[in-house]
Design an enzyme around this catalytic site. Structure first.
Site, PDB file in Angstrom:
ATOM      1  CB  VAL A  33      28.502  36.459  38.058  1.00 56.57           C
ATOM      2  CG1 VAL A  33      29.729  36.031  37.259  1.00 56.57           C
ATOM      3  CG2 VAL A  33      28.729  36.182  39.542  1.00 56.57           C
ATOM      4  CB  SER A  59      44.888  30.497  44.033  1.00 60.44           C
ATOM      5  OG  SER A  59      44.462  30.519  42.672  1.00 60.44           O
ATOM      6  CE1 TYR A  86      41.086  31.587  37.200  1.00 56.65           C
ATOM      7  CE2 TYR A  86      43.343  32.120  37.855  1.00 56.65           C
ATOM      8  CZ  TYR A  86      42.370  31.983  36.868  1.00 56.65           C
ATOM      9  OH  TYR A  86      42.692  32.233  35.564  1.00 56.65           O
ATOM     10  CG  HIS A  87      46.264  29.872  39.604  1.00 59.42           C
ATOM     11  ND1 HIS A  87      46.258  30.861  40.561  1.00 59.42           N
ATOM     12  CD2 HIS A  87      46.709  30.460  38.467  1.00 59.42           C
ATOM     13  CE1 HIS A  87      46.697  31.998  40.006  1.00 59.42           C
ATOM     14  NE2 HIS A  87      46.977  31.779  38.741  1.00 59.42           N
ATOM     15  CD  GLN A 120      45.117  36.077  28.481  1.00 57.22           C
ATOM     16  OE1 GLN A 120      45.061  36.773  27.485  1.00 57.22           O
ATOM     17  NE2 GLN A 120      44.098  35.929  29.294  1.00 57.22           N
ATOM     18  CG  ASN A 173      46.215  46.943  34.418  1.00 62.81           C
ATOM     19  OD1 ASN A 173      47.180  47.311  33.753  1.00 62.81           O
ATOM     20  ND2 ASN A 173      45.106  46.499  33.846  1.00 62.81           N
TER      21      ASN A 173
HETATM   22  P1  NAD Z   1      36.352  38.896  34.053  1.00 65.20           P
HETATM   23  O1  NAD Z   1      35.914  38.481  35.416  1.00 65.20           O
HETATM   24  O2  NAD Z   1      36.542  40.343  33.766  1.00 65.20           O
HETATM   25  O3  NAD Z   1      35.320  38.321  32.956  1.00 65.20           O
HETATM   26  C1  NAD Z   1      34.693  37.069  33.076  1.00 65.20           C
HETATM   27  C2  NAD Z   1      33.275  37.230  32.546  1.00 65.20           C
HETATM   28  O4  NAD Z   1      32.619  35.960  32.623  1.00 65.20           O
HETATM   29  C3  NAD Z   1      32.447  38.213  33.369  1.00 65.20           C
HETATM   30  O5  NAD Z   1      31.792  39.127  32.521  1.00 65.20           O
HETATM   31  C4  NAD Z   1      31.468  37.324  34.128  1.00 65.20           C
HETATM   32  O6  NAD Z   1      30.237  37.975  34.393  1.00 65.20           O
HETATM   33  C5  NAD Z   1      31.327  36.127  33.186  1.00 65.20           C
HETATM   34  N1  NAD Z   1      30.972  34.872  33.857  1.00 65.20           N
HETATM   35  C6  NAD Z   1      31.588  34.285  34.919  1.00 65.20           C
HETATM   36  N2  NAD Z   1      30.941  33.160  35.260  1.00 65.20           N
HETATM   37  C7  NAD Z   1      29.908  33.009  34.382  1.00 65.20           C
HETATM   38  C8  NAD Z   1      28.878  32.051  34.219  1.00 65.20           C
HETATM   39  N3  NAD Z   1      28.759  31.002  35.037  1.00 65.20           N
HETATM   40  N4  NAD Z   1      27.994  32.207  33.210  1.00 65.20           N
HETATM   41  C9  NAD Z   1      28.097  33.263  32.363  1.00 65.20           C
HETATM   42  N5  NAD Z   1      29.034  34.226  32.474  1.00 65.20           N
HETATM   43  C10 NAD Z   1      29.931  34.096  33.488  1.00 65.20           C
HETATM   44  O7  NAD Z   1      37.678  38.080  33.733  1.00 65.20           O
HETATM   45  P2  NAD Z   1      38.757  38.318  32.584  1.00 65.20           P
HETATM   46  O8  NAD Z   1      39.909  39.028  33.166  1.00 65.20           O
HETATM   47  O9  NAD Z   1      38.095  38.847  31.376  1.00 65.20           O
HETATM   48  O10 NAD Z   1      39.214  36.823  32.321  1.00 65.20           O
HETATM   49  C11 NAD Z   1      38.568  36.038  31.319  1.00 65.20           C
HETATM   50  C12 NAD Z   1      39.195  34.654  31.264  1.00 65.20           C
HETATM   51  O11 NAD Z   1      40.580  34.789  30.963  1.00 65.20           O
HETATM   52  C13 NAD Z   1      39.106  33.894  32.579  1.00 65.20           C
HETATM   53  O12 NAD Z   1      38.796  32.556  32.334  1.00 65.20           O
HETATM   54  C14 NAD Z   1      40.489  34.031  33.171  1.00 65.20           C
HETATM   55  O13 NAD Z   1      40.796  32.930  33.967  1.00 65.20           O
HETATM   56  C15 NAD Z   1      41.362  34.112  31.937  1.00 65.20           C
HETATM   57  N6  NAD Z   1      42.607  34.854  32.187  1.00 65.20           N
HETATM   58  C16 NAD Z   1      42.561  36.159  32.592  1.00 65.20           C
HETATM   59  C17 NAD Z   1      43.755  36.840  32.842  1.00 65.20           C
HETATM   60  C18 NAD Z   1      43.798  38.274  33.331  1.00 65.20           C
HETATM   61  O14 NAD Z   1      44.896  38.767  33.666  1.00 65.20           O
HETATM   62  N7  NAD Z   1      42.668  38.983  33.379  1.00 65.20           N
HETATM   63  C19 NAD Z   1      44.977  36.166  32.658  1.00 65.20           C
HETATM   64  C20 NAD Z   1      44.977  34.835  32.265  1.00 65.20           C
HETATM   65  C21 NAD Z   1      43.772  34.183  32.028  1.00 65.20           C
HETATM   66  N1  USQ Z   2      51.378  40.970  43.602  1.00 66.36           N
HETATM   67  C1  USQ Z   2      52.076  41.954  44.286  1.00 66.36           C
HETATM   68  N2  USQ Z   2      51.408  43.088  44.621  1.00 66.36           N
HETATM   69  C2  USQ Z   2      50.102  43.304  44.312  1.00 66.36           C
HETATM   70  C3  USQ Z   2      49.406  42.296  43.599  1.00 66.36           C
HETATM   71  C4  USQ Z   2      50.072  41.146  43.266  1.00 66.36           C
HETATM   72  O1  USQ Z   2      53.261  41.816  44.587  1.00 66.36           O
HETATM   73  O2  USQ Z   2      49.574  44.359  44.666  1.00 66.36           O
HETATM   74  C5  USQ Z   2      52.080  39.743  43.226  1.00 66.36           C
HETATM   75  C6  USQ Z   2      51.357  38.471  43.669  1.00 66.36           C
HETATM   76  O3  USQ Z   2      51.712  38.116  44.991  1.00 66.36           O
HETATM   77  C7  USQ Z   2      51.834  37.474  42.613  1.00 66.36           C
HETATM   78  C8  USQ Z   2      51.995  38.333  41.361  1.00 66.36           C
HETATM   79  O4  USQ Z   2      52.084  39.682  41.812  1.00 66.36           O
HETATM   80  O5  USQ Z   2      53.089  36.990  42.948  1.00 66.36           O
HETATM   81  C9  USQ Z   2      50.866  38.205  40.367  1.00 66.36           C
HETATM   82  O6  USQ Z   2      49.634  38.514  40.986  1.00 66.36           O
HETATM   83  P1  USQ Z   2      48.370  38.970  40.108  1.00 66.36           P
HETATM   84  O7  USQ Z   2      47.242  39.262  41.031  1.00 66.36           O
HETATM   85  O8  USQ Z   2      48.769  40.030  39.153  1.00 66.36           O
HETATM   86  O9  USQ Z   2      48.101  37.670  39.208  1.00 66.36           O
HETATM   87  P2  USQ Z   2      47.437  36.259  39.546  1.00 66.36           P
HETATM   88  O10 USQ Z   2      46.874  36.194  40.896  1.00 66.36           O
HETATM   89  O11 USQ Z   2      48.408  35.201  39.173  1.00 66.36           O
HETATM   90  O12 USQ Z   2      46.200  36.190  38.541  1.00 66.36           O
HETATM   91  C10 USQ Z   2      46.140  36.906  37.300  1.00 66.36           C
HETATM   92  C11 USQ Z   2      44.697  36.847  36.817  1.00 66.36           C
HETATM   93  C12 USQ Z   2      44.329  35.396  36.545  1.00 66.36           C
HETATM   94  C13 USQ Z   2      45.317  34.781  35.574  1.00 66.36           C
HETATM   95  C14 USQ Z   2      46.748  34.919  36.074  1.00 66.36           C
HETATM   96  C15 USQ Z   2      47.759  34.532  35.024  1.00 66.36           C
HETATM   97  O13 USQ Z   2      43.823  37.410  37.793  1.00 66.36           O
HETATM   98  O14 USQ Z   2      43.006  35.348  35.990  1.00 66.36           O
HETATM   99  O15 USQ Z   2      45.033  33.427  35.394  1.00 66.36           O
HETATM  100  O16 USQ Z   2      47.004  36.330  36.350  1.00 66.36           O
HETATM  101  S1  USQ Z   2      49.163  33.746  35.717  1.00 66.36           S
HETATM  102  O17 USQ Z   2      49.663  34.567  36.821  1.00 66.36           O
HETATM  103  O18 USQ Z   2      50.135  33.661  34.657  1.00 66.36           O
HETATM  104  O19 USQ Z   2      48.728  32.462  36.195  1.00 66.36           O
END
Ligand code: NAD
Ligand code: USQ
Length: 397
Positions: free
Chosen positions: A34, A187, A189-190, A216, A248
């Site tokens: 997805v 959000s 999501y959260h 994480q 990033n």
């Molecule tokens: P991502 O979107 O790159 O990867 C998620 C993967 O799961 C994708 O390949 C997607 O196709 C698959 N997927 C989603 N729904 C599915 C379903 N119903 N069935 C099968 N596959 C499905 O995300 P990511 O950055 O790799 O994050 C992975 C996990 O880590 C998430 O649960 C996210 O909440 C958590 N996480 C990510 C971050 C971050 O900064 N990227 C930080 C904290 C936590």
């Molecule tokens: N932010 C900016 N500028 C940007 C993007 C983001 O100032 O261009 C700010 C946002 O407003 C926020 C902070 O940076 O205050 C973090 O935003 P983010 O998009 O980097 O992170 P977030 O939305 O919290 O989500 C990401 C991942 C999510 C994971 C989460 C960990 O997408 O999957 O769960 O980080 S945490 O933040 O610790 O909950």
């Protein structure tokens, strides 16, 4: 160990699958792709040229001689096939990454909110129900988020999942107990990660399912030791306004001369971890299953905290980029303090990689190498938490 990696085609899942395979795990990746379709929906592509999952596992086999099995399956909607898969593989561990993980994407519209709730909660619940149905003694390792704790400034270092509270009973005696730390998701999501916690608590208590929930922080970087072995193994790198995470995004913006997009004052303090540490933490969690019994084990998977404005200043100083303060599209505190306990992963042997260690340079190089793949129109964050945020943003720009 037989290890299933759900969501193993994604940003964290793919390098984790490789890392586990490199360390002798018999890995099966499960994904419904997805995330790749969402790129098409949003009209974006990963900064890095990621290959199909079939090409990726073929390259891994050629480079290392190791096999990774692949199963296409929707965790949230293919319950019977999930049960069949678990009955066949009988995994020792299941790492669950398969959720919709972008906060801005989850806030784009009612349809995106509903999709995020449906996908994440059904997926997690299906997994737990299937493990119980089959009577498996599998260790479930879930990727949660630091965001479940919320971003109020609190006068404590955030504990790992539980808060000890004391209370006086009706006859005047004082007691104390651990409760799940009260959640304050920022959000939809959260919110799903907060609700996942209740599913885990229930299935652990009711059925004795062994669960580790990794809270994480924001992941930065892209390559790991394993993905760097061959260009066909390269990891995903999101920079767009929905899926790109802050550090990033700043790196890519700096690489193409786009002013760094700081939301609001930049006083938001967040927890961070490099992707190389993510994959190590996953292995540490999976391989310490014997520590898990009685209640859900929660570990904060973070290595450092930073203010968004400080990150922007650091990258501006390193690269010469300029900084642009924008009205914040999100409803979140302008500024917060944050200190986090991460004793459990340190105790298991995590040796943290910090921003200061020079890996920032590697990410700058990747951002520069693939800068010609950036679509500048996809950089602004156009998902607003509410109407007031939209109006303020549009008046400014
Ligand atoms: P991502 O979107 O790159 O990867 C998620 C993967 O799961 C994708 O390949 C997607 O196709 C698959 N997927 C989603 N729904 C599915 C379903 N119903 N069935 C099968 N596959 C499905 O995300 P990511 O950055 O790799 O994050 C992975 C996990 O880590 C998430 O649960 C996210 O909440 C958590 N996480 C990510 C971050 C971050 O900064 N990227 C930080 C904290 C936590
Ligand atoms: N932010 C900016 N500028 C940007 C993007 C983001 O100032 O261009 C700010 C946002 O407003 C926020 C902070 O940076 O205050 C973090 O935003 P983010 O998009 O980097 O992170 P977030 O939305 O919290 O989500 C990401 C991942 C999510 C994971 C989460 C960990 O997408 O999957 O769960 O980080 S945490 O933040 O610790 O909950």
């Amino acid at each position: 160990m037989r290890t299933l990696v759900l969501g193993g085609d994604g940003f964290c899942g793919w390098p984790s699958a490789l890392h586990l395979s490199a360390h002798g795990h018999d890995v099966t990746v499960v994904d419904n792709f997805v995330r790749r379709r969402t790129d098409e929906e949003l009209g974006v592509r990963s900064l890095t040229p990621i290959r199909s999952l079939a090409e990726r596992v073929q390259a891994w086999r050629e480079v290392t001689g190791r096999d990774i099995a692949v199963v296409e399956l929707d965790l949230a909607h293919d319950y019977d096939r999930l049960v069949d898969l678990l009955a066949t593989v009988r995994p020792d561990a299941i790492v669950h990454f398969a959720e919709q993980r972008a906060a801005p994407y989850s806030m784009k519209s009612p349809a995106h909110k509903r999709y995020t709730i449906d996908n994440n909660l059904n997926g997690t619940h299906n997994l737990l129900a299937a493990v119980v149905q089959l009577g498996l003694d599998t260790h479930v390792v879930h990727l949660g988020t630091m965001g479940v704790y919320g971003y109020e400034s609190v006068p404590v270092d955030l504990p790992e999942g539980y808060l000890t509270v004391s209370y006086v009973d009706r006859v005047g005696d004082t007691h104390s107990r651990d409760i799940l730390y009260p959640t304050q998701p920022g959000s939809v999501y959260h919110l799903t990660k907060s609700l996942d916690q209740l599913l885990f608590q229930f299935y652990c208590r009711n059925d004795g399912v062994r669960i580790t929930d990794l809270h994480q922080g924001i992941v930065w970087g892209t390559q790991t030791e394993e993905t760097a072995l061959d260009e066909r193994l390269i990891n995903r790198f999101d920079y767009d306004g929905d899926y790109g995470t802050v550090l990033n995004r700043f790196l890519v913006q700096a690489a193409i001369g786009y002013p760094l997009t700081v939301h609001g004052t930049g006083g938001q303090t967040r927890a961070f971890i490099n992707i190389r540490d993510t994959v190590r933490c996953i292995r540490l969690a999976v391989e310490s299953a014997s520590d898990v019994s009685g209640r859900v084990r929660v570990m904060n998977q973070v290595t450092e905290t930073h203010r968004v404005a400080d990150l922007a200043d650091l990258i501006a100083t390193t690269t010469g980029a300029t900084v642009h303060r924008l009205p914040n599209p999100r409803a979140e505190a302008d500024a917060n303090d944050l200190a986090v306990r991460n004793d459990r992963l340190l105790g298991l042997g995590l040796d943290p990689t910090r921003l200061a260690t020079g890996l920032l340079g590697e990410s700058v190089d990747i951002a520069q190498k693939y800068a010609d793949r950036v679509d500048v129109a996809r950089i602004p964050c156009t998902s607003f938490w509410n109407e007031g945020r939209r109006v303020a943003y549009e008046q400014h720009t």
